[in-house]
Write a protein that holds these residues in place. Structure first.
Motif, PDB file in Angstrom:
ATOM      1  N   ASN A   1       0.852  -1.186   0.000  1.00 29.70           N
ATOM      2  CA  ASN A   1       0.000   0.000   0.000  1.00 29.70           C
ATOM      3  C   ASN A   1       0.890   1.238   0.000  1.00 29.70           C
ATOM      4  OD1 ASN A   1      -2.548  -1.385   0.278  1.00 29.70           O
ATOM      5  ND2 ASN A   1      -1.967  -1.830   2.383  1.00 29.70           N
TER       6      ASN A   1
ATOM      7  N   LEU B   1       1.726   4.829   1.570  1.00 27.91           N
ATOM      8  CA  LEU B   1       1.508   5.470   2.858  1.00 27.91           C
ATOM      9  C   LEU B   1       2.059   6.878   2.876  1.00 27.91           C
ATOM     10  CD1 LEU B   1       2.700   2.543   5.205  1.00 27.91           C
ATOM     11  CD2 LEU B   1       0.377   2.963   4.357  1.00 27.91           C
ATOM     12  N   ASN B   2       1.491   7.691   3.754  1.00 30.44           N
ATOM     13  CA  ASN B   2       2.040   9.013   4.038  1.00 30.44           C
ATOM     14  C   ASN B   2       3.203   8.815   5.004  1.00 30.44           C
ATOM     15  OD1 ASN B   2       2.660  11.559   4.991  1.00 30.44           O
ATOM     16  ND2 ASN B   2       0.525  12.233   5.135  1.00 30.44           N
TER      17      ASN B   2
ATOM     18  N   THR C   1       2.646  10.473   8.530  1.00 28.72           N
ATOM     19  CA  THR C   1       1.616   9.980   9.461  1.00 28.72           C
ATOM     20  C   THR C   1       1.500   8.461   9.504  1.00 28.72           C
ATOM     21  OG1 THR C   1      -0.115  10.052   7.773  1.00 28.72           O
ATOM     22  CG2 THR C   1       0.285  12.079   9.047  1.00 28.72           C
ATOM     23  N   GLY C   2       1.989   7.790   8.455  1.00 27.09           N
ATOM     24  CA  GLY C   2       1.818   6.347   8.369  1.00 27.09           C
ATOM     25  C   GLY C   2       0.457   5.936   7.865  1.00 27.09           C
ATOM     26  N   HIS C   3      -0.385   6.912   7.461  1.00 23.67           N
ATOM     27  CA  HIS C   3      -1.727   6.608   6.974  1.00 23.67           C
ATOM     28  C   HIS C   3      -1.689   6.254   5.491  1.00 23.67           C
ATOM     29  CE1 HIS C   3      -3.149   9.566  10.322  1.00 23.67           C
ATOM     30  NE2 HIS C   3      -2.789   8.394  10.809  1.00 23.67           N
ATOM     31  N   ARG C   4      -2.690   5.448   5.068  1.00 27.61           N
ATOM     32  CA  ARG C   4      -2.775   5.077   3.655  1.00 27.61           C
ATOM     33  C   ARG C   4      -3.133   6.272   2.788  1.00 27.61           C
ATOM     34  NH1 ARG C   4      -5.910  -0.355   2.083  1.00 27.61           N
ATOM     35  NH2 ARG C   4      -5.314   0.542   0.079  1.00 27.61           N
TER      36      ARG C   4
ATOM     37  N   LYS D   1      -5.149   7.932  -0.196  1.00 25.36           N
ATOM     38  CA  LYS D   1      -6.440   7.755  -0.844  1.00 25.36           C
ATOM     39  C   LYS D   1      -6.463   8.571  -2.125  1.00 25.36           C
ATOM     40  CE  LYS D   1     -11.403   8.543  -0.076  1.00 25.36           C
ATOM     41  NZ  LYS D   1     -12.414   9.065   0.867  1.00 25.36           N
TER      42      LYS D   1
END
Length: 308
Positions: free
Chosen positions: A35, A37-38, A41-44, A46
């Protein structure tokens, strides 16, 4: 659990018909995927559908298909218009002709499917069609409608079932002349050819897919396991490339190189089969485990592969 059928319908040879189902014969789901990621932040990440000029997000109901005539000039085609011209599936694979396997150019091959009888009826008719193709040593060529498009399909017996391979249309295959015309005409000497043939004879064998290992996939598993274990990642040294200008010398060296393993008494390492236990191997942070040992252990939650 067996995958769901991609298509169900009938297989027909003249007046002989039987219900069949098509299943994908290959899968890429076992491969490791990532995936995005940022980093902060470690967020996916989108993805949004936005207007290329205004930058505004566009809802799905306002998105239509368009064919570009010229730069920035499009012809809009609605979903209803596409449905109007879509081929209605007859739910039947019609066998039109039988050809020799060697007649099919490998460039036309797209994707294989397993075909088997659907349900408890029709096994007799299926067996008649399958064994007729087998006995005649031919490939059956038919047509099948998938996702509103008609495809050519080549049918061959395999064990108790059939393998159906989708074929490309001629307009989908590029001409080799675009790429081969500029290749120089080189006369290969008999000596060079003899040395090259000797190398081929030394490397001769039978094709066995189990002998091959996806080294990149293995390296990915090792990398992820090391990172999960908190181990430092150190880059490997790359072997220096050597340029051999003399072609005859390169062939002679190759003959010697290929002959060397034959003198070795140490048995060759048997490659592992990754398909059955590969996912479980990823669960361990101590490194790779043998397939049988890994398959026997229950996967750890939270460490499953995630598809993009």
């Amino acid at each position: 659990m067996a995958p769901r059928a991609n298509w169900k319908g009938f297989l027909r040879l003249s007046l002989v018909t039987c219900p069949v189902a098509l299943y994908p014969a290959t899968s890429e789901s076992e491969k490791i995927s990532f995936n995005q990621l940022n980093r902060a932040t470690g967020h996916r990440i989108k993805y949004l559908k936005v207007d290329a000029d205004t930058g505004d997000e566009v809802p799905n109901e306002d998105i239509v298909k368009g064919y570009e005539l010229e730069k920035g000039q499009y012809i809009e085609v609605s979903k209803e218009e596409l449905e109007e011209i879509a081929l209605e599936s007859t739910r039947t694979i019609e066998i039109d002709e039988f050809v020799d396997r060697t007649d099919i150019d490998p460039r036309y091959l797209i994707r294989p499917y397993y075909i088997r009888p659907d349900g408890k009826v029709g096994h007799d008719a299926f067996a008649v069609i399958r064994e007729t193709i087998r006995e005649m040593n031919k490939v059956a060529i038919g047509r099948v409608v998938l996702t509103n498009r008609e495809h050519i399909i080549a049918l061959e017996p395999m064990d108790k079932g059939l393998v159906g391979t989708l074929l490309r249309y001629p307009y989908e295959v590029r001409s080799e002349r675009e790429y081969f015309d500029e290749i120089q005409d080189v006369k290969v000497t008999i000596d060079m050819l003899d040395l090259a043939k000797h190398i081929v004879n030394q490397k001769a064998g039978r094709f066995d897919p189990d002998k091959f290992e996806d080294h990149y996939e293995t390296a990915l598993i090792d990398l992820i396991n090391q990172k999960r274990a908190g181990k430092p990642i150190t880059p490997k040294e790359r072997p220096a490339s050597t340029n051999v200008v003399d072609l005859m010398e390169a062939l002679r060296r190759s003959v010697g190189k290929e002959a060397a393993p034959a003198k070795a008494s140490k048995p060759a390492k048997k490659p592992r089969k990754a398909a059955a236990g590969q996912k479980e191997m990823l669960m361990s942070i101590e490194g790779k485990k043998p397939v049988k040992e890994a398959a026997a252990k229950k996967p750890v939650a939270g460490a499953r592969r995630k598809s993009a």
